[in-house]
Design a protein around this motif. Structure first.
Motif, PDB file in Angstrom:
ATOM      1  N   TRP A  95     -11.063 -56.384 -56.664  1.00 45.90           N
ATOM      2  CA  TRP A  95     -10.844 -57.722 -56.107  1.00 45.90           C
ATOM      3  C   TRP A  95     -11.296 -58.805 -57.089  1.00 45.90           C
ATOM      4  O   TRP A  95     -12.401 -58.753 -57.616  1.00 45.90           O
ATOM      5  CB  TRP A  95     -11.584 -57.860 -54.778  1.00 45.90           C
ATOM      6  N   SER A 131      -6.536 -60.032 -58.671  1.00 48.16           N
ATOM      7  CA  SER A 131      -7.084 -58.694 -58.525  1.00 48.16           C
ATOM      8  C   SER A 131      -6.307 -57.696 -59.374  1.00 48.16           C
ATOM      9  O   SER A 131      -5.191 -57.969 -59.815  1.00 48.16           O
ATOM     10  CB  SER A 131      -7.060 -58.266 -57.056  1.00 48.16           C
ATOM     11  N   SER A 135     -11.064 -58.557 -50.251  1.00 56.16           N
ATOM     12  CA  SER A 135     -10.932 -57.238 -50.871  1.00 56.16           C
ATOM     13  C   SER A 135      -9.947 -56.374 -50.099  1.00 56.16           C
ATOM     14  O   SER A 135      -9.223 -55.558 -50.679  1.00 56.16           O
ATOM     15  CB  SER A 135     -12.302 -56.559 -50.934  1.00 56.16           C
ATOM     16  N   ASN A 156     -10.630 -48.167 -48.824  1.00 59.53           N
ATOM     17  CA  ASN A 156     -10.898 -49.339 -47.990  1.00 59.53           C
ATOM     18  C   ASN A 156     -10.355 -49.091 -46.588  1.00 59.53           C
ATOM     19  O   ASN A 156      -9.134 -48.979 -46.396  1.00 59.53           O
ATOM     20  CB  ASN A 156     -10.257 -50.578 -48.611  1.00 59.53           C
TER      21      ASN A 156
END
Length: 275
Positions: A175, A184, A211, A250
């Motif tokens: 990010w 990013s 992010s 993530n």
């Protein structure tokens, strides 16, 4: 889709036992065109092919040797790593380089080396960002990459013979990784069975606000890549029976990637960063 993806995929597919199909294809082409069978592949466009009992090994030792020689670094001291991970390259650091044409020529030649050297992808992508106005720190980074190549001339890409046809991809993002634009970075790699066939490291075109957004964009790029590969394999009469799995570290991006349309074809799963 990079050229490294398609060439590696075809070589891997051949290693998976596609000789009968290749012979049939050659016969059909010979009926329409004048063809000359050059035998087993050993060298093609700077890529050397070594046949092994378990598949192929692709390398560019000769090309790397010529690149170092043209850069005047054939006898340089090897470096253990490609880049300094503790520092970033800024667009305005240091003085402007005096020989910009040499910088562009060498960096352009380095890009071709990533066809069999996926570990160089990120480092070379970073120096490519400064092709328009290279500065002394950028030159120093290029020289470090060349010093690393000097010590790893025998590195290459192994393609393993296997009956497995499953596709697995790994996606990640950094990010706001660019210190100048706050864009990013996206990165992914794709495996066909046990063989790495596609890899990418590039800057995202727009600024991500979180992010999770950056990771979602990276997952989207990986999904587009594996979707293309799935269709290519169908065209090669080698359909993928299992669902393609894309791993991401993530959790928010994994939930955002839930798509009923792709259900049964592509699955986005979470993998811990520590793994």
């Amino acid at each position: 889709m990079s050229s490294s993806s398609s060439s590696s995929l075809l070589a891997t597919w051949h290693a998976h036992g596609a000789r009968p199909f290749a012979r049939k294809l050659t016969e059909r082409l010979r009926a329409e065109f004048a063809l000359k069978d050059l035998g087993s592949l050993h060298y093609f466009l700077g890529i050397e092919v070594v046949r092994r009992t378990d598949g192929f090994f692709l390398h560019q030792r000769k090309y790397a040797h010529e690149l170092l020689d043209s850069a005047g670094m054939l006898n340089c001291e090897p470096a253990a790593t490609r880049v300094d991970t503790k520092s970033k390259l800024f667009a305005t650091d240091g003085s402007l380089a005096t020989d910009t044409s040499s910088y562009r020529s060498i960096v352009g030649a380095l890009q071709y080396l990533t066809l069999t050297r996926p570990e160089l992808q990120y480092a070379i992508q970073q120096v490519c960002l400064h092709m328009h106005a290279p500065r002394d720190p950028h030159w120093a980074t290029v020289k470090r990459i060349l010093r690393y190549i000097r010590g790893t001339m025998d590195f290459g890409l192994s393609l393993h013979a296997s009956t497995a046809t499953d596709i697995v991809a790994y996606s990640d993002a950094h990010w706001a990784g660019c210190p100048d634009t706050r864009h990013s970075m996206s990165g992914n790699c794709v495996y066909f069975g046990p063989s790495l066939i596609s890899w990418s490291s590039k800057q995202q075109p727009t600024v991500s606000r979180s992010s999770a957004e950056a990771e979602y964009r990276a997952v989207a790029n990986a999904v587009a890549e594996v979707s293309w590969l799935r269709q290519l394999l169908v065209d090669l009469s080698c359909p993928v029976a299992k669902a393609i799995v894309v791993y991401c570290d993530n959790i928010s991006a994994v939930y955002l990637s839930a798509n009923p349309v792709a259900l049964g074809h592509i699955r986005v799963l979470h993998v811990p960063t520590s793994q």
